[in-house]
Motif scaffolding. Structure first.
Motif, short mmCIF file in Angstrom:
data_model
loop_
_atom_site.label_atom_id
_atom_site.label_comp_id
_atom_site.label_asym_id
_atom_site.label_seq_id
_atom_site.Cartn_x
_atom_site.Cartn_y
_atom_site.Cartn_z
N PHE A 1 -2.85 5.47 8.04
CA PHE A 1 -2.70 4.76 6.77
C PHE A 1 -2.05 3.39 7.01
CE2 PHE A 1 -0.31 3.60 2.94
CZ PHE A 1 -1.32 3.64 1.99
N SER B 1 -3.24 5.33 -10.18
CA SER B 1 -4.51 4.91 -9.57
C SER B 1 -4.29 3.98 -8.38
CB SER B 1 -5.39 4.22 -10.61
OG SER B 1 -4.74 3.05 -11.10
N HIS C 1 -3.66 -0.94 6.70
CA HIS C 1 -3.03 -2.02 5.94
C HIS C 1 -2.11 -2.82 6.85
CE1 HIS C 1 -4.54 0.05 2.35
NE2 HIS C 1 -4.08 1.17 2.90
N THR D 1 -2.53 6.29 -2.89
CA THR D 1 -3.35 7.23 -2.13
C THR D 1 -2.61 8.56 -2.09
OG1 THR D 1 -4.28 5.47 -0.75
CG2 THR D 1 -4.41 7.73 0.09
N TRP D 2 -3.25 9.62 -2.60
CA TRP D 2 -2.60 10.93 -2.75
C TRP D 2 -3.15 11.92 -1.73
CZ3 TRP D 2 1.29 11.10 -6.30
CH2 TRP D 2 1.31 10.11 -7.29
N THR D 3 -2.25 12.69 -1.13
CA THR D 3 -2.63 13.71 -0.16
C THR D 3 -1.75 14.94 -0.35
OG1 THR D 3 -3.32 12.08 1.48
CG2 THR D 3 -2.86 14.28 2.29
N LEU E 1 1.14 5.51 0.13
CA LEU E 1 0.60 6.84 0.38
C LEU E 1 1.65 7.86 -0.04
CD1 LEU E 1 -1.31 8.98 1.74
CD2 LEU E 1 -0.08 8.51 3.87
N ARG F 1 2.12 12.39 -10.05
CA ARG F 1 0.95 11.70 -10.56
C ARG F 1 1.01 11.60 -12.09
NH1 ARG F 1 -4.40 12.45 -7.66
NH2 ARG F 1 -3.75 14.61 -7.48
N PRO G 1 0.85 -1.20 0.00
CA PRO G 1 0.00 0.00 0.00
C PRO G 1 0.89 1.24 0.00
CG PRO G 1 0.07 -0.99 2.18
CD PRO G 1 0.82 -1.92 1.28
#
Length: 318
Positions: free
Chosen positions: A89, A65, A93, A68-70, A45, A57, A43
């Motif tokens: 996060f 895709s 997971h 996880t984008w922040t 982030l 991106r 996973p």
């Protein structure tokens, strides 16, 4: 090829700093880490400032895709909020080792924000000890001051620089770095009055703060947030800070215009992670007040000095 650090073994935590000098180097270095992480099914982030987020991106194409984008300028406006988000996060997971890119310091941050972000970088090492996770932290080697880069070398056990992945020779224990961040706070230009409070005086604190806030440019909603944050800080003073404290309030101008509330008492911060970790529902206190303060404010400066404990709360005005 940019090296991608691997955990030393089961349960190992890896926390490298990646020094970059331009956007292509940033995209290449961080992008390699993200692609390799995705290829293992980990996973991922990515929490970086907006312009870097968009560049990464775009470079990943269809692979984006799976990430996880922040935007770190939103998540990490107050550096005291970042750690809990990273832990949340990883907790989502728990069966797989999370791979995270976190960039809490970038050119344009104020000195106060950088200091609290440096404290955050040190405390990551404490909070994630024994957890199988990797957090890669990019640093702009050209845009950041030399002292900021020097602190990055102290807060990261591993450094990625000039294509090499090597242990940091100046890596320093988190408690020492956090203590070094406890520098005396600068005094406001005009000495604001001190409002003293003690047991039984919490309502008076709220009334005083509320009346003062009405004279500022804060929106009604943010005035409510400020009063709530001050109330939580004062309640901590009464419960854990010797049963009394003082409150000072003032405004600031210029590009960082806003309001500042300073709460001081004779307490001590027993747990440097208090307020930075999401409190457990089963916990009797667990830093719940400090947690709420971090969520409400745009910046929280924390100082644990010989003369007591100080919280300086900042909120920006429109």
């Amino acid at each position: 090829m940019i090296p991608v650090p691997e955990p030393a073994g089961p349960g190992a935590f890896v926390h490298p700093a990646l020094f970059y000098s331009d956007l292509p180097g940033y995209v290449a270095g961080v992008g390699a880490f993200v692609r390799e992480s995705l290829s293992t099914g980990a996973p991922v982030l990515v929490a970086v400032p907006g312009p870097h987020l968009e560049a990464l991106r775009d470079s990943l194409g269809a692979d984006a895709s799976g990430v996880t984008w922040t935007d770190m300028t939103e998540l990490g406006r107050n550096p005291g909020r970042i750690l809990a988000a990273l832990q949340d996060f990883a907790d989502l997971h728990v069966s797989r080792a999370a791979r995270i890119v976190g960039e809490p310091i970038w050119p344009g941050r104020s000195p106060a924000e950088i200091l609290e972000a440096t404290r955050h970088e040190a405390l990551i090492n404490t909070a994630f000890t024994g957890r199988p996770a990797t957090i890669l932290c990019p640093y702009d080697a050209r845009g950041l001051a030399p002292e900021v880069l020097a602190d990055a070398r102290r807060t990261h056990p591993t450094l990625i620089e000039d294509g090499l992945d090597l242990p940091s020779p100046v890596y320093t224990d988190a408690a020492q770095v956090s203590a070094d961040c406890d520098r005396p706070l600068p005094e406001p230009e005009d000495e604001p009055p001190r409002f003293a409070y003690a047991h039984g005086g919490l309502a008076e604190v709220r009334e005083y703060a509320e009346g003062w806030a009405y004279g500022t440019d804060l929106t009604p909603a943010r005035r409510g947030d400020l009063v709530l944050a001050i109330s939580e800080a004062a309640a901590n003073s009464l419960s854990h800070g010797g049963g009394k404290g003082t409150l000072r309030l003032w405004t600031t101008g210029g590009p960082g215009a806003g309001v500042v509330a300073e709460i001081h008492d004779s307490g001590r911060l027993a747990d440097p992670l208090a307020g930075r970790r999401r409190p457990s529902l089963a916990s009797a206190n667990g830093g719940r007040g400090l947690w709420m303060i971090h969520q409400l404010c745009d910046l929280v400066e924390v100082r644990a000095l010989d003369d007591g404990f100080t919280l300086r709360l900042h909120m920006a005005t429109p």
